[in-house]
Design a protein around this motif. Structure first.
Motif, PDB file in Angstrom:
ATOM      1  N   VAL A 277       0.843  -1.200   0.000  1.00 60.78           N
ATOM      2  CA  VAL A 277       0.000   0.000   0.000  1.00 60.78           C
ATOM      3  C   VAL A 277       0.875   1.246   0.000  1.00 60.78           C
ATOM      4  O   VAL A 277       0.597   2.226  -0.708  1.00 60.78           O
ATOM      5  CB  VAL A 277      -0.950  -0.010   1.211  1.00 60.78           C
ATOM      6  CG1 VAL A 277      -1.779   1.277   1.249  1.00 60.78           C
ATOM      7  CG2 VAL A 277      -1.875  -1.223   1.152  1.00 60.78           C
ATOM      8  N   ALA A 278       1.957   1.221   0.782  1.00 59.24           N
ATOM      9  CA  ALA A 278       2.872   2.364   0.823  1.00 59.24           C
ATOM     10  C   ALA A 278       3.470   2.623  -0.555  1.00 59.24           C
ATOM     11  O   ALA A 278       3.612   3.779  -0.983  1.00 59.24           O
ATOM     12  CB  ALA A 278       3.981   2.107   1.841  1.00 59.24           C
ATOM     13  N   GLN A 279       3.812   1.556  -1.253  1.00 63.15           N
ATOM     14  CA  GLN A 279       4.401   1.712  -2.581  1.00 63.15           C
ATOM     15  C   GLN A 279       3.445   2.431  -3.526  1.00 63.15           C
ATOM     16  O   GLN A 279       3.854   3.320  -4.288  1.00 63.15           O
ATOM     17  CB  GLN A 279       4.768   0.352  -3.169  1.00 63.15           C
ATOM     18  CG  GLN A 279       5.384   0.455  -4.568  1.00 63.15           C
ATOM     19  CD  GLN A 279       5.417  -0.880  -5.286  1.00 63.15           C
ATOM     20  OE1 GLN A 279       4.936  -1.878  -4.766  1.00 63.15           O
ATOM     21  NE2 GLN A 279       5.970  -0.889  -6.483  1.00 63.15           N
ATOM     22  N   ARG A 280       2.199   2.061  -3.494  1.00 64.06           N
ATOM     23  CA  ARG A 280       1.214   2.710  -4.360  1.00 64.06           C
ATOM     24  C   ARG A 280       1.160   4.198  -4.104  1.00 64.06           C
ATOM     25  O   ARG A 280       1.149   5.017  -5.033  1.00 64.06           O
ATOM     26  CB  ARG A 280      -0.178   2.099  -4.136  1.00 64.06           C
ATOM     27  CG  ARG A 280      -0.395   0.779  -4.808  1.00 64.06           C
ATOM     28  CD  ARG A 280      -1.791   0.245  -4.574  1.00 64.06           C
ATOM     29  NE  ARG A 280      -2.859   1.098  -5.094  1.00 64.06           N
ATOM     30  CZ  ARG A 280      -4.140   0.727  -5.152  1.00 64.06           C
ATOM     31  NH1 ARG A 280      -4.510  -0.470  -4.715  1.00 64.06           N
ATOM     32  NH2 ARG A 280      -5.040   1.548  -5.634  1.00 64.06           N
ATOM     33  N   VAL A 281       1.140   4.555  -2.841  1.00 63.46           N
ATOM     34  CA  VAL A 281       1.040   5.968  -2.476  1.00 63.46           C
ATOM     35  C   VAL A 281       2.309   6.718  -2.881  1.00 63.46           C
ATOM     36  O   VAL A 281       2.243   7.801  -3.473  1.00 63.46           O
ATOM     37  CB  VAL A 281       0.785   6.111  -0.964  1.00 63.46           C
ATOM     38  CG1 VAL A 281       0.857   7.576  -0.543  1.00 63.46           C
ATOM     39  CG2 VAL A 281      -0.574   5.523  -0.593  1.00 63.46           C
ATOM     40  N   ILE A 282       3.469   6.155  -2.571  1.00 63.41           N
ATOM     41  CA  ILE A 282       4.741   6.815  -2.890  1.00 63.41           C
ATOM     42  C   ILE A 282       4.884   7.004  -4.401  1.00 63.41           C
ATOM     43  O   ILE A 282       5.306   8.066  -4.875  1.00 63.41           O
ATOM     44  CB  ILE A 282       5.919   6.009  -2.324  1.00 63.41           C
ATOM     45  CG1 ILE A 282       5.883   6.038  -0.783  1.00 63.41           C
ATOM     46  CG2 ILE A 282       7.252   6.565  -2.822  1.00 63.41           C
ATOM     47  CD1 ILE A 282       6.803   5.032  -0.123  1.00 63.41           C
ATOM     48  N   GLN A 283       4.528   5.994  -5.170  1.00 63.05           N
ATOM     49  CA  GLN A 283       4.605   6.110  -6.628  1.00 63.05           C
ATOM     50  C   GLN A 283       3.710   7.231  -7.140  1.00 63.05           C
ATOM     51  O   GLN A 283       4.063   7.942  -8.076  1.00 63.05           O
ATOM     52  CB  GLN A 283       4.217   4.783  -7.280  1.00 63.05           C
ATOM     53  CG  GLN A 283       5.277   3.690  -7.146  1.00 63.05           C
ATOM     54  CD  GLN A 283       4.847   2.393  -7.814  1.00 63.05           C
ATOM     55  OE1 GLN A 283       3.653   2.141  -7.986  1.00 63.05           O
ATOM     56  NE2 GLN A 283       5.811   1.565  -8.170  1.00 63.05           N
ATOM     57  N   ALA A 284       2.561   7.401  -6.502  1.00 66.01           N
ATOM     58  CA  ALA A 284       1.610   8.425  -6.944  1.00 66.01           C
ATOM     59  C   ALA A 284       2.147   9.837  -6.715  1.00 66.01           C
ATOM     60  O   ALA A 284       1.782  10.770  -7.432  1.00 66.01           O
ATOM     61  CB  ALA A 284       0.280   8.254  -6.214  1.00 66.01           C
TER      62      ALA A 284
ATOM     63  N   GLY B 140       5.342  10.716  -7.012  1.00 65.11           N
ATOM     64  CA  GLY B 140       6.473  10.981  -7.882  1.00 65.11           C
ATOM     65  C   GLY B 140       7.766  11.213  -7.128  1.00 65.11           C
ATOM     66  O   GLY B 140       8.797  11.518  -7.741  1.00 65.11           O
ATOM     67  N   MET B 141       7.738  11.052  -5.812  1.00 59.60           N
ATOM     68  CA  MET B 141       8.954  11.264  -5.023  1.00 59.60           C
ATOM     69  C   MET B 141       9.910  10.091  -5.161  1.00 59.60           C
ATOM     70  O   MET B 141       9.494   8.947  -5.226  1.00 59.60           O
ATOM     71  CB  MET B 141       8.602  11.460  -3.545  1.00 59.60           C
ATOM     72  CG  MET B 141       7.989  12.793  -3.215  1.00 59.60           C
ATOM     73  SD  MET B 141       7.859  13.045  -1.415  1.00 59.60           S
ATOM     74  CE  MET B 141       6.635  11.807  -0.992  1.00 59.60           C
ATOM     75  N   LYS B 142      11.192  10.421  -5.170  1.00 60.00           N
ATOM     76  CA  LYS B 142      12.236   9.399  -5.166  1.00 60.00           C
ATOM     77  C   LYS B 142      12.862   9.372  -3.781  1.00 60.00           C
ATOM     78  O   LYS B 142      12.510  10.142  -2.904  1.00 60.00           O
ATOM     79  CB  LYS B 142      13.291   9.708  -6.222  1.00 60.00           C
ATOM     80  CG  LYS B 142      12.732   9.914  -7.627  1.00 60.00           C
ATOM     81  CD  LYS B 142      12.047   8.666  -8.149  1.00 60.00           C
ATOM     82  CE  LYS B 142      11.530   8.892  -9.570  1.00 60.00           C
ATOM     83  NZ  LYS B 142      10.801   7.706 -10.089  1.00 60.00           N
ATOM     84  N   GLY B 143      13.823   8.484  -3.604  1.00 61.85           N
ATOM     85  CA  GLY B 143      14.522   8.470  -2.327  1.00 61.85           C
ATOM     86  C   GLY B 143      14.661   7.076  -1.751  1.00 61.85           C
ATOM     87  O   GLY B 143      14.137   6.097  -2.289  1.00 61.85           O
ATOM     88  N   ASP B 144      15.362   7.011  -0.653  1.00 65.33           N
ATOM     89  CA  ASP B 144      15.631   5.747   0.024  1.00 65.33           C
ATOM     90  C   ASP B 144      14.525   5.468   1.034  1.00 65.33           C
ATOM     91  O   ASP B 144      14.711   5.580   2.249  1.00 65.33           O
ATOM     92  CB  ASP B 144      16.998   5.821   0.709  1.00 65.33           C
ATOM     93  CG  ASP B 144      17.404   4.482   1.320  1.00 65.33           C
ATOM     94  OD1 ASP B 144      16.847   3.451   0.887  1.00 65.33           O
ATOM     95  OD2 ASP B 144      18.264   4.477   2.216  1.00 65.33           O
ATOM     96  N   TRP B 145      13.357   5.119   0.543  1.00 62.05           N
ATOM     97  CA  TRP B 145      12.205   4.869   1.402  1.00 62.05           C
ATOM     98  C   TRP B 145      12.341   3.535   2.130  1.00 62.05           C
ATOM     99  O   TRP B 145      12.835   2.557   1.578  1.00 62.05           O
ATOM    100  CB  TRP B 145      10.920   4.853   0.583  1.00 62.05           C
ATOM    101  CG  TRP B 145      10.508   6.209   0.094  1.00 62.05           C
ATOM    102  CD1 TRP B 145      10.922   6.814  -1.061  1.00 62.05           C
ATOM    103  CD2 TRP B 145       9.633   7.120   0.746  1.00 62.05           C
ATOM    104  NE1 TRP B 145      10.351   8.052  -1.169  1.00 62.05           N
ATOM    105  CE2 TRP B 145       9.542   8.266  -0.081  1.00 62.05           C
ATOM    106  CE3 TRP B 145       8.897   7.074   1.930  1.00 62.05           C
ATOM    107  CZ2 TRP B 145       8.755   9.365   0.259  1.00 62.05           C
ATOM    108  CZ3 TRP B 145       8.110   8.166   2.268  1.00 62.05           C
ATOM    109  CH2 TRP B 145       8.044   9.300   1.438  1.00 62.05           C
TER     110      TRP B 145
END
Length: 261
Positions: free
Chosen positions: A60-67, A69-74
């Motif tokens: 679920v976190a991946q879906r939100v982060i992808q939406a 457009g942020m990059k980084g060492d999540w």
């Protein structure tokens, strides 16, 4: 007219003017130190990688982060604990306590929580708080030298109060708004956020979730979210989201190849 950059003034993503004198590098460094401390504090309670709960939360976190457009060492971790809480550290380190999952109840509820935390990172709220704390600390140190030595201890208490109440509530409201837009762009129904906060309100009656500490009242939060839903739905339409079943199947497949694994 003074240059806003010289005064360390800038606008937040929602247009709120704020003071930030912390660089992204300083913010990230602080986050790394805090991340190590949290991992040490909850050593033995972190959900192992690959368990159903771990995969569920990270998907679920991946879906939100992808939406966003942020990059980084999540990094996303689940802490086995009855606490009803979740938080993000500078640099994109998200922690979710397992005790909040029953309140989330479903994927949309969890997306509401995670979108809120991702929004804090997006808006650099940690840098904002660090900047306020550093400014107030300097002022109180000066006052302790020239006014009263005891004012330093009082000032530290007041700094905490100011950061944890009115200033923090501004950030929380902003995270609610941005988070709603992010979950919509991630193809979740933004109207489902109302259900999450209604469950939070029900949980308040017996044991107030730590997630609600220093936050706006749940009733006012729901009212604000309902006002933002039309804009969130517009963003969901712009994302050309497929039907819910297709979306769920796609991301269940994608998480196997994700950098979050």
């Amino acid at each position: 007219m003074a240059n806003p950059r010289v005064l360390h003034l800038e606008d937040s993503p929602t247009g709120r003017r704020r003071f930030i004198n912390v660089t992204p590098e300083q913010e990230t460094h602080t986050g790394i130190e805090a991340y190590r401390e949290v991992l040490q504090q909850y050593y033995g309670q972190i959900e192992p990688r690959g368990t159903p709960t771990d995969l569920y939360v990270r998907r679920v976190a991946q879906r939100v982060i992808q939406a966003t457009g942020m990059k980084g060492d999540w990094e996303v971790h689940v802490i086995r604990s009855p606490e009803k809480n979740a938080f993000v550290l500078p640099g994109g380190k998200i922690f979710v306590f397992s005790g909040i999952l029953p309140v989330a109840a479903n994927e949309s509820g969890l997306a509401t929580i995670l979108s809120h935390e991702v929004a804090h990172q997006y808006a650099r709220h940690s840098a904002e708080k660090l900047s306020q704390a550093s400014l107030l600390q300097v002022l109180y140190i000066i006052a302790s030298f020239f006014v009263d030595p005891n004012i330093l201890q009082l000032g530290q208490a007041m700094s905490s109060l100011l950061l944890e109440l009115p200033n923090s509530r501004q950030c929380e409201q902003e995270a609610d708004q941005l988070g709603l837009y992010f979950m919509a762009a991630a193809c979740y129904d933004p109207k489902e956020a109302v259900g999450l906060w209604q469950r939070m309100r029900a949980a308040e009656a017996s044991s107030p979730p730590q997630f609600l500490n220093t936050h706006p009242s749940t009733a006012s939060r729901i009212d604000s979210i309902q006002k933002w839903i039309p804009e969130a739905e517009t963003r969901r339409e712009a994302a050309k989201c497929p039907n819910p079943d297709t979306t769920r199947a796609f991301f269940e497949h994608q998480h196997r190849r994700s950098w979050l694994e």
